[in-house]
Design a protein around this motif. Structure first.
Motif, short mmCIF file in Angstrom:
data_model
loop_
_atom_site.label_atom_id
_atom_site.label_comp_id
_atom_site.label_asym_id
_atom_site.label_seq_id
_atom_site.Cartn_x
_atom_site.Cartn_y
_atom_site.Cartn_z
N ASN A 44 58.82 38.28 26.07
CA ASN A 44 58.37 37.50 27.09
C ASN A 44 58.45 36.89 29.41
O ASN A 44 58.14 35.80 29.05
CB ASN A 44 59.28 36.91 26.95
N VAL A 45 57.91 38.47 29.44
CA VAL A 45 58.11 38.52 31.06
C VAL A 45 56.31 39.29 30.96
O VAL A 45 56.23 38.84 32.46
CB VAL A 45 59.39 38.59 31.33
N GLY A 46 56.31 39.61 29.91
CA GLY A 46 54.50 40.33 30.78
C GLY A 46 54.66 41.73 30.73
O GLY A 46 54.19 42.03 31.91
N THR A 47 56.25 42.20 31.04
CA THR A 47 56.21 43.66 31.44
C THR A 47 55.59 45.01 30.28
O THR A 47 55.89 45.09 29.84
CB THR A 47 57.55 43.98 32.66
N GLY A 48 55.33 45.66 31.62
CA GLY A 48 54.77 47.50 30.40
C GLY A 48 54.06 47.49 29.71
O GLY A 48 53.90 47.99 28.55
N PHE A 49 52.66 46.10 30.50
CA PHE A 49 51.45 46.39 29.02
C PHE A 49 50.67 47.33 29.74
O PHE A 49 50.62 47.07 31.21
CB PHE A 49 51.42 45.03 29.49
N ASN A 50 49.71 48.37 29.64
CA ASN A 50 49.25 49.37 29.85
C ASN A 50 48.26 50.05 29.55
O ASN A 50 46.62 50.40 30.40
CB ASN A 50 50.33 50.93 29.92
N VAL A 51 47.74 48.83 28.77
CA VAL A 51 46.07 48.82 28.47
C VAL A 51 44.92 47.31 28.82
O VAL A 51 46.22 46.45 28.59
CB VAL A 51 45.84 49.42 26.79
N TRP A 52 44.66 47.46 29.60
CA TRP A 52 44.08 45.99 30.32
C TRP A 52 42.57 45.84 30.25
O TRP A 52 41.76 46.89 29.66
CB TRP A 52 44.29 46.17 32.05
N GLY A 53 41.58 44.83 29.66
CA GLY A 53 40.28 44.46 29.19
C GLY A 53 39.70 44.74 30.89
O GLY A 53 40.60 44.02 32.39
N GLN A 54 39.03 43.87 30.67
CA GLN A 54 38.25 43.39 32.36
C GLN A 54 38.43 41.92 33.08
O GLN A 54 38.13 41.58 33.67
CB GLN A 54 36.80 43.89 32.21
N GLY A 55 38.81 41.11 31.70
CA GLY A 55 38.53 40.19 31.97
C GLY A 55 37.27 38.99 31.62
O GLY A 55 36.31 39.62 31.65
N THR A 56 37.69 37.90 31.20
CA THR A 56 37.06 36.69 31.13
C THR A 56 36.82 35.36 32.68
O THR A 56 38.26 34.87 31.85
CB THR A 56 36.18 36.36 30.03
N GLN A 57 35.98 35.06 33.25
CA GLN A 57 36.34 34.07 33.70
C GLN A 57 36.63 31.92 32.98
O GLN A 57 35.39 32.43 32.28
CB GLN A 57 35.40 33.67 34.46
N VAL A 58 37.58 31.83 33.67
CA VAL A 58 37.81 30.71 32.39
C VAL A 58 37.06 28.70 33.83
O VAL A 58 38.28 29.31 35.35
CB VAL A 58 38.83 30.17 31.88
N ALA A 59 36.95 28.11 34.10
CA ALA A 59 36.82 27.09 34.99
C ALA A 59 36.48 26.09 34.84
O ALA A 59 35.59 25.31 33.35
CB ALA A 59 35.33 27.57 35.86
N VAL A 60 37.97 24.73 34.78
CA VAL A 60 38.02 23.85 34.51
C VAL A 60 37.63 22.67 35.23
O VAL A 60 38.47 22.71 36.58
CB VAL A 60 39.15 23.64 33.69
N SER A 61 36.51 22.44 35.38
CA SER A 61 35.84 21.67 35.93
C SER A 61 35.22 20.10 35.17
O SER A 61 34.46 19.95 34.61
CB SER A 61 35.48 22.25 37.50
N SER A 62 35.59 19.16 36.20
CA SER A 62 34.08 17.69 36.00
C SER A 62 32.89 17.99 37.20
O SER A 62 32.28 16.99 36.75
CB SER A 62 35.27 16.73 36.11
#
Length: 127
Positions: A109-127
């Motif tokens: 619930n605080v997001g610590t200790g995570f040691n395997v990560w993906g590369q990410g995906t971009q999200v853009a919210v705009s009109s």
């Protein structure tokens, strides 16, 4: 060794929806807690949500409660982030991350200790 790949990002108008996927390979997901993080330009990485390995417990940061839903399908080795009612402030690069139960000392619930990560995906919210 577990590897993660995210997909599903894109450009969406305010109020719209996106579903991000995080696909695991190299290991089963059943023994891992999965979290989503995001990082906006010029800002620190922010923990968004986490689901523990039992699939019973879920936490969300306050800013996304009632709008985002995390779910997992371990048979498909996939974790989803359904994002509804998107706002411009949700614009960020979204990463999923994993922590192995009993080994990483993670705190969901605080997001610590995570040691395997993906590369990410971009999200853009705009009109």
């Amino acid at each position: 060794q577990l590897q993660l790949v995210e997909s599903g990002g894109g450009l969406v108008q305010p109020g719209g929806s996106l579903r991000l996927s995080c696909i695991g390979s190299g290991s089963n997901l059943e023994n891992y807690a999965i979290a989503w993080f995001r990082q906006a330009p010029g800002k620190e990485r922010e923990w968004v949500t986490c689901k523990d390995s039992s699939d019973w417990l879920t936490w969300y940061t306050d800013s996304v409660k009632g709008r985002f839903t995390i779910s997992r399908d371990d048979a498909k080795k996939t974790v989803y982030l359904q994002m509804n009612s998107l706002k411009p402030e949700d614009t960020a690069n979204y990463h999923c991350a994993a922590a192995e139960e009993g080994k990483s000392g993670y705190v969901c619930n605080v997001g610590t200790g995570f040691n395997v990560w993906g590369q990410g995906t971009q999200v853009a919210v705009s009109s």
